[in-house]
Design a protein around this motif. Structure first.
Motif, PDB file in Angstrom:
ATOM      1  N   UNK A  82     -12.540   3.555 -38.400  1.00 20.99           N
ATOM      2  CA  UNK A  82     -13.458   3.310 -37.289  1.00 20.99           C
ATOM      3  C   UNK A  82     -14.081   4.638 -36.842  1.00 20.99           C
ATOM      4  N   UNK A  83     -15.289   4.578 -36.276  1.00 15.35           N
ATOM      5  CA  UNK A  83     -16.063   3.367 -36.012  1.00 15.35           C
ATOM      6  C   UNK A  83     -16.634   2.777 -37.300  1.00 15.35           C
ATOM      7  N   UNK A  84     -16.669   1.461 -37.347  1.00 15.05           N
ATOM      8  CA  UNK A  84     -17.164   0.766 -38.533  1.00 15.05           C
ATOM      9  C   UNK A  84     -18.688   0.739 -38.574  1.00 15.05           C
ATOM     10  N   UNK A  85     -19.216   0.717 -39.784  1.00 11.75           N
ATOM     11  CA  UNK A  85     -20.586   0.292 -40.023  1.00 11.75           C
ATOM     12  C   UNK A  85     -20.484  -1.021 -40.779  1.00 11.75           C
ATOM     13  N   UNK A  86     -20.941  -2.085 -40.177  1.00 14.99           N
ATOM     14  CA  UNK A  86     -20.720  -3.424 -40.715  1.00 14.99           C
ATOM     15  C   UNK A  86     -22.038  -4.085 -41.068  1.00 14.99           C
ATOM     16  N   UNK A  87     -22.081  -4.707 -42.234  1.00 14.96           N
ATOM     17  CA  UNK A  87     -23.232  -5.514 -42.634  1.00 14.96           C
ATOM     18  C   UNK A  87     -22.781  -6.940 -42.851  1.00 14.96           C
ATOM     19  N   UNK A  88     -23.518  -7.861 -42.271  1.00  6.98           N
ATOM     20  CA  UNK A  88     -23.264  -9.283 -42.449  1.00  6.98           C
ATOM     21  C   UNK A  88     -24.599  -9.986 -42.626  1.00  6.98           C
ATOM     22  N   UNK A  89     -24.595 -11.314 -42.698  1.00  7.93           N
ATOM     23  CA  UNK A  89     -25.867 -11.990 -42.944  1.00  7.93           C
ATOM     24  C   UNK A  89     -25.857 -13.458 -42.609  1.00  7.93           C
ATOM     25  N   UNK A  90     -27.031 -14.049 -42.791  1.00 10.19           N
ATOM     26  CA  UNK A  90     -27.261 -15.471 -42.580  1.00 10.19           C
ATOM     27  C   UNK A  90     -28.144 -15.978 -43.712  1.00 10.19           C
ATOM     28  N   UNK A  91     -28.187 -17.287 -43.915  1.00 10.12           N
ATOM     29  CA  UNK A  91     -29.151 -17.823 -44.880  1.00 10.12           C
ATOM     30  C   UNK A  91     -30.570 -17.362 -44.540  1.00 10.12           C
ATOM     31  N   UNK A  92     -31.381 -17.247 -45.575  1.00  5.47           N
ATOM     32  CA  UNK A  92     -32.740 -16.740 -45.392  1.00  5.47           C
ATOM     33  C   UNK A  92     -33.501 -17.544 -44.347  1.00  5.47           C
ATOM     34  N   UNK A  93     -33.244 -18.840 -44.299  1.00  5.43           N
ATOM     35  CA  UNK A  93     -33.987 -19.718 -43.400  1.00  5.43           C
ATOM     36  C   UNK A  93     -33.649 -19.502 -41.933  1.00  5.43           C
ATOM     37  N   UNK A  94     -32.515 -18.864 -41.635  1.00 10.92           N
ATOM     38  CA  UNK A  94     -32.092 -18.742 -40.238  1.00 10.92           C
ATOM     39  C   UNK A  94     -31.793 -17.316 -39.794  1.00 10.92           C
ATOM     40  N   UNK A  95     -31.848 -16.322 -40.678  1.00 12.14           N
ATOM     41  CA  UNK A  95     -31.392 -14.995 -40.273  1.00 12.14           C
ATOM     42  C   UNK A  95     -32.322 -14.368 -39.229  1.00 12.14           C
ATOM     43  N   UNK A  96     -33.615 -14.665 -39.265  1.00 12.43           N
ATOM     44  CA  UNK A  96     -34.517 -14.113 -38.252  1.00 12.43           C
ATOM     45  C   UNK A  96     -34.172 -14.647 -36.861  1.00 12.43           C
ATOM     46  N   UNK A  97     -33.732 -15.888 -36.814  1.00 10.82           N
ATOM     47  CA  UNK A  97     -33.371 -16.506 -35.535  1.00 10.82           C
ATOM     48  C   UNK A  97     -32.103 -15.872 -34.967  1.00 10.82           C
ATOM     49  N   UNK A  98     -31.144 -15.551 -35.857  1.00  7.53           N
ATOM     50  CA  UNK A  98     -29.809 -15.153 -35.397  1.00  7.53           C
ATOM     51  C   UNK A  98     -29.522 -13.656 -35.473  1.00  7.53           C
ATOM     52  N   UNK A  99     -30.353 -12.875 -36.134  1.00  8.00           N
ATOM     53  CA  UNK A  99     -29.951 -11.489 -36.411  1.00  8.00           C
ATOM     54  C   UNK A  99     -29.755 -10.657 -35.139  1.00  8.00           C
TER      55      UNK A  99
END
Length: 342
Positions: A82-99
């Motif tokens: 730590x501190x962490x650098x974290x990458x995660x994701x969402x489906x292409x259709x929803x990632x703009x909504x949730x990022x």
């Protein structure tokens, strides 16, 4: 070198005293959210009565917050600095909504409460995980990054196809970046498992199986009903072919045109669906004469590995701080960089 830990994305409320029932934290996850305790992953499958999973959850959903905490706990136990650098994701259709909301939820100091008794530790344990940087990407970008920067080290253009439980995604990747016009999302393997469940119920009493249990029966190729074991290989082949013909093939025909096929001769398949030879054969039947088709190594963990490689590229610190977290609908995968051993 990368190392990935995965657990099934299932959970259930549980207030039972579970002591020394698991070999370690990964198999004994019991996490607290909003003053309620939940068994997660393998422990939920062993000790729960009807463990369930969410599909394409939003960051505000309990499912997402619970699996996030469980994933961070696994990352911390795995030795991430730590501190962490974290990458995660969402489906292409929803990632703009949730990022943005996902980034706000994850970034900062996370205090995770859990019960360590299932694997021989204290009843009420708390760990703090400091997350300095969060990147939220389309999941298909995790596939592309892992294919280009990971074990395969692909330099040429290729079609990336990710066959997940909740969604399938695809894009044409050029060395300069993805061709946004070709990015597509569609129904995932859940389409096929739902069809299998309907057809099984026409012939057998299945004692109220959960969605995850049907998913596991499809993976195994067998199901037990009325204390008899039935072979599902023929039915599995049928529903996967219907899924491909009704969902995957029409979406790819709409996404990729002849000019795209003129730019590449390669297609890489990832995601849990790439473990089904019946589905890979369907791709080969359609594209085998025009493309070289390859299933990536460890396809179910591929996106998480791409996320970790992305995190390592942006944190400006040692890769030991980088974490890739794929909160999948079937499995949650946590990828770290393995420390070099003398």
């Amino acid at each position: 070198m990368l190392k990935t830990k995965s657990f099934p994305s299932v959970f259930e409320t549980n207030t039972t005293e579970l002591v020394d029932v698991a070999d370690g934290l990964l198999e004994g996850l019991k996490v607290q959210v909003d003053d309620e305790q939940y068994v997660v992953g393998d422990l939920a499958l062993r000790e729960g009565t009807a463990p369930h999973k969410g599909i394409n959850n939003a960051p505000s959903d309990l499912d997402y917050r619970l699996l996030l905490r469980a994933g961070l706990l696994v990352a911390q136990a795995g030795g991430a600095d730590t501190p962490l650098t974290l990458t995660t994701g969402f489906p292409y259709s929803s990632y703009r909504v949730h990022r943005r909301s996902a980034g706000n939820l994850i970034e900062g100091e996370q205090e995770i409460e859990f019960d360590g008794r299932p694997f021989g530790e204290g009843e009420h344990s708390i760990v703090g995980v400091d997350i300095a940087d969060v990147e939220v990407l389309p999941e298909i970008e995790g596939h592309v990054t892992a294919t280009r920067e990971g074990e395969i080290e692909e330099d040429d253009p290729f079609f990336a196809v990710s066959l997940g439980y909740g969604t399938f995604e695809s894009v044409l990747s050029l060395p300069s970046g993805p061709v946004q016009r070709t990015a597509t999302s569609g129904h995932g393997l859940r389409y096929a498992t739902s069809m299998m469940a309907e057809r099984l119920r026409e012939k057998h009493y299945l004692d109220m199986p959960t969605e995850h249990q049907i998913d596991m029966a499809m993976r195994r190729g067998t199901v037990v009903a009325g204390r008899q074991r039935y072979d599902l290989s023929e039915l599995r082949q049928k529903v996967l072919r219907i899924y491909y013909n009704d969902v995957v093939s029409p979406a790819l025909k709409k996404a990729f045109d002849d000019s795209d096929f003129g730019q590449t001769r390669k297609m890489y398949l990832a995601g849990g669906g790439a473990l089904y030879t019946e589905l890979v054969d369907a791709f080969d039947d359609e594209f085998g004469e025009v493309l070289s088709l390859e299933v990536v190594p460890d396809p179910a963990a591929h996106v998480s590995r791409g996320f970790a490689l992305h995190a390592a590229g942006v944190n400006g610190k040692s890769p030991d701080h980088a974490v890739g977290l794929d909160l999948g609908n079937a499995n949650t995968s946590v990828t770290l960089f393995d420390r070099e051993r003398a």
